[in-house]
Scaffold this active site. Structure first.
Site, PDB file in Angstrom:
ATOM      1  N   ASP A 157       0.827  -1.217   0.000  1.00  0.00           N
ATOM      2  CA  ASP A 157       0.000   0.000   0.000  1.00  0.00           C
ATOM      3  C   ASP A 157       0.862   1.268   0.000  1.00  0.00           C
ATOM      4  O   ASP A 157       2.103   1.200  -0.004  1.00  0.00           O
ATOM      5  CB  ASP A 157      -0.923  -0.062   1.235  1.00  0.00           C
ATOM      6  CG  ASP A 157      -2.299   0.518   0.970  1.00  0.00           C
ATOM      7  OD1 ASP A 157      -2.435   1.338   0.051  1.00  0.00           O
ATOM      8  OD2 ASP A 157      -3.238   0.154   1.711  1.00  0.00           O
ATOM      9  N   GLU A 182      -0.963   1.823  -5.125  1.00  0.00           N
ATOM     10  CA  GLU A 182      -0.766   3.258  -4.865  1.00  0.00           C
ATOM     11  C   GLU A 182      -1.829   4.090  -5.580  1.00  0.00           C
ATOM     12  O   GLU A 182      -1.655   5.274  -5.813  1.00  0.00           O
ATOM     13  CB  GLU A 182       0.679   3.711  -5.101  1.00  0.00           C
ATOM     14  CG  GLU A 182       1.208   3.682  -6.492  1.00  0.00           C
ATOM     15  CD  GLU A 182       0.713   4.825  -7.366  1.00  0.00           C
ATOM     16  OE1 GLU A 182      -0.161   4.534  -8.195  1.00  0.00           O
ATOM     17  OE2 GLU A 182       1.199   5.947  -7.271  1.00  0.00           O
ATOM     18  N   TRP A 183      -2.945   3.416  -5.863  1.00  0.00           N
ATOM     19  CA  TRP A 183      -4.198   4.054  -6.304  1.00  0.00           C
ATOM     20  C   TRP A 183      -4.080   4.774  -7.647  1.00  0.00           C
ATOM     21  O   TRP A 183      -4.903   5.634  -7.961  1.00  0.00           O
ATOM     22  CB  TRP A 183      -4.712   5.019  -5.216  1.00  0.00           C
ATOM     23  CG  TRP A 183      -4.558   4.500  -3.826  1.00  0.00           C
ATOM     24  CD1 TRP A 183      -5.034   3.311  -3.344  1.00  0.00           C
ATOM     25  CD2 TRP A 183      -3.868   5.132  -2.737  1.00  0.00           C
ATOM     26  NE1 TRP A 183      -4.692   3.169  -2.032  1.00  0.00           N
ATOM     27  CE2 TRP A 183      -3.981   4.274  -1.629  1.00  0.00           C
ATOM     28  CE3 TRP A 183      -3.192   6.343  -2.591  1.00  0.00           C
ATOM     29  CZ2 TRP A 183      -3.415   4.571  -0.391  1.00  0.00           C
ATOM     30  CZ3 TRP A 183      -2.633   6.646  -1.356  1.00  0.00           C
ATOM     31  CH2 TRP A 183      -2.744   5.763  -0.278  1.00  0.00           C
ATOM     32  N   GLY A 184      -3.030   4.485  -8.395  1.00  0.00           N
ATOM     33  CA  GLY A 184      -2.898   5.085  -9.729  1.00  0.00           C
ATOM     34  C   GLY A 184      -2.317   6.489  -9.735  1.00  0.00           C
ATOM     35  O   GLY A 184      -2.225   7.117 -10.789  1.00  0.00           O
ATOM     36  N   ASP A 244     -10.258   3.520  -3.688  1.00  0.00           N
ATOM     37  CA  ASP A 244     -10.976   2.300  -3.289  1.00  0.00           C
ATOM     38  C   ASP A 244     -12.399   2.148  -3.844  1.00  0.00           C
ATOM     39  O   ASP A 244     -13.174   3.097  -3.875  1.00  0.00           O
ATOM     40  CB  ASP A 244     -11.078   2.247  -1.759  1.00  0.00           C
ATOM     41  CG  ASP A 244      -9.723   1.983  -1.120  1.00  0.00           C
ATOM     42  OD1 ASP A 244      -8.696   2.138  -1.811  1.00  0.00           O
ATOM     43  OD2 ASP A 244      -9.703   1.623   0.067  1.00  0.00           O
TER      44      ASP A 244
HETATM   45  C1  GAL Z   1      -6.183   1.249   1.198  1.00  0.00           C
HETATM   46  C2  GAL Z   1      -6.305   0.240   0.083  1.00  0.00           C
HETATM   47  C3  GAL Z   1      -7.366  -0.764   0.462  1.00  0.00           C
HETATM   48  C4  GAL Z   1      -6.971  -1.430   1.768  1.00  0.00           C
HETATM   49  C5  GAL Z   1      -6.735  -0.384   2.857  1.00  0.00           C
HETATM   50  C6  GAL Z   1      -6.171  -1.006   4.120  1.00  0.00           C
HETATM   51  O1  GAL Z   1      -5.178   2.159   0.888  1.00  0.00           O
HETATM   52  O2  GAL Z   1      -6.611   0.890  -1.122  1.00  0.00           O
HETATM   53  O3  GAL Z   1      -7.544  -1.713  -0.568  1.00  0.00           O
HETATM   54  O4  GAL Z   1      -5.821  -2.198   1.567  1.00  0.00           O
HETATM   55  O5  GAL Z   1      -5.826   0.601   2.413  1.00  0.00           O
HETATM   56  O6  GAL Z   1      -5.910  -0.077   5.099  1.00  0.00           O
END
Ligand code: GAL
Length: 400
Positions: free
Chosen positions: A150, A183-185, A205
């Site tokens: 993450d 890293e969300w793109g 997410d």
């Molecule tokens: C976000 C991630 C989620 C999950 C979450 C856990 O950054 O996009 O899929 O892993 O953290 O805290």
């Protein structure tokens, strides 16, 4: 040593070498399939949940349908010991992570875990920054097969560098692990991550919604779908766009919407990571998650991601080219009324205008017959018709 023991030893030695012979670069030749704890359970994870989920993956037929990885997301870790080694939460994982990995392997499944490139994870557990090699070695010792990594608490870090550091650490640790970049793109990982990881998140997410978006941070699946347009050229065997995990079966959408969500994730070559409670699925949810004809589109060995070929606002057509020369097409109805949608073969290729294709419905599991020029279906609101089409005569495909 008696004969049985001897044969067992040979079996285990061969198994060990087969497992370790597969290199990092050879993993995820088709999109990974499995389950991840986050969408449904957030921080409420424990070894009991993970064991029961592995049991349910087998009992429900999901393993036989191709699901493999059981991944614990955030919150399994609680601290580091005096040597800096990561410590699992002893109350939630009293038997330790190695025992859990062994259990999952004994079911013929693979085991995944989560960490973060920052100093802390998104739930403020210890992250891997500065401890990458130590953590990768610990995971290898435990028998981890998949790492989701993450991007919280990463101030001052550059994504490409941070993910490359962990990628090298995994290779050095010596156990093949699928490396999932989360890293969300933000830094457009599709432009740099092909040789760093096996998949990369393309957005923030997902939430269990058909539509909707909160502050750009939480998105319904159709909003995520819109953000995949143009990314298709970056995906292929060993390196996949990841539009986030599935919400099928989590209860806030209709079955029509879940069928559409699953169809699109298959067509996009998305990792098929179920995100629901596998222990209490109804029959409809199992039917969706184990639809082998739809999964075959996702796992097609050509590995070419599907893409949008037509959009008139409410009605969309998406196409995926398949290895044997077939195509899969999704007819998608975004409106609040049921509508007829048509796919004209010339939309696939102008030379196909008067070609004939045999059409199969991948949700009804039914051959619908031969269709010249195109195909029309009544598609429910927020739903899809997903078909697979085969040229009637490959030699006569272009002219008729
Ligand atoms: C976000 C991630 C989620 C999950 C979450 C856990 O950054 O996009 O899929 O892993 O953290 O805290």
């Amino acid at each position: 040593m008696n004969m049985v023991k001897y044969l067992f030893s040979i079996f285990f030695i061969l198994n060990f070498f087969c497992l370790h012979a597969q290199k990092f670069e050879e993993l995820a030749q088709t999109p990974p399939m499995g389950w991840n704890s986050w969408n449904k359970f957030k921080c409420d994870v424990s070894e009991t949940l993970i064991r029961e989920t592995a049991d349910a993956m087998v009992a429900s037929g999901m393993r036989d349908a191709g699901y493999q990885y059981i991944v614990i997301d955030d919150c399994w870790q609680i601290d580091r010991d005096k040597n800096g080694k990561i410590v699992p939460d002893p109350e939630r994982f009293p038997s330790g992570i190695k025992a859990l990995a062994d259990y999952i392997h004994s079911k013929g499944l693979k085991f995944g875990i989560y960490s973060c490139a920052g100093t802390l994870t998104c739930e403020k557990r210890p992250g891997s920054h500065g401890k990458e090699l130590m953590d990768a070695k610990t995971y290898a010792d435990w028998g981890v097969d998949y790492l989701k990594y993450d991007w919280c608490f990463t101030d001052g870090l550059k994504a490409q560098e941070a993910y490359t550091t962990m990628s090298k650490a995994i290779k050095k640790a010596g156990r093949p692990m699928v490396f999932s970049i989360c890293e969300w793109g933000l830094s457009e990982p599709w432009t740099w991550a092909k040789n760093v990881g096996h998949l990369w998140r393309t957005t923030y997410d997902i939430r269990d919604w058909y539509d909707g978006e909160i502050d750009g941070n939480f998105l319904g699946w159709s909003k995520i779908l819109d953000k995949q347009v143009g990314l298709e050229k970056y995906s292929g065997p060993g390196h996949w766009n990841d539009p986030d995990m599935l919400e099928v079966g989590n209860g806030r959408q209709t079955n029509t919407e879940y069928i559409a969500h699953f169809s699109f994730w298959a067509l996009l070559n998305a990792p098929l990571m179920a995100g629901n409670d596998l222990r209490s699925m109804d029959r409809e949810t199992i039917k969706i998650l184990t639809n082998k004809e739809v999964i075959a589109v996702n796992q097609d060995k050509l590995g070419k991601q599907g893409y949008k070929i037509h959009d008139d606002g409410d009605k969309e057509l998406w196409l995926k080219e398949l290895d044997n020369g077939d195509y899969s097409i999704i007819l998608f109805n975004r409106s609040s009324e049921n509508q007829h949608i048509s796919a004209h073969w010339e939309m696939i290729n102008p030379q196909f205008t008067s070609s004939t294709f045999m059409v199969r419905d991948l949700w009804e599991h039914e051959d619908l017959g031969e269709f010249k020029f195109g195909f029309t279906a009544l598609v429910p609101s927020h739903g899809v018709k997903m078909i697979r089409i085969t040229p009637k005569d490959k030699n006569k495909l272009v002219v008729d």
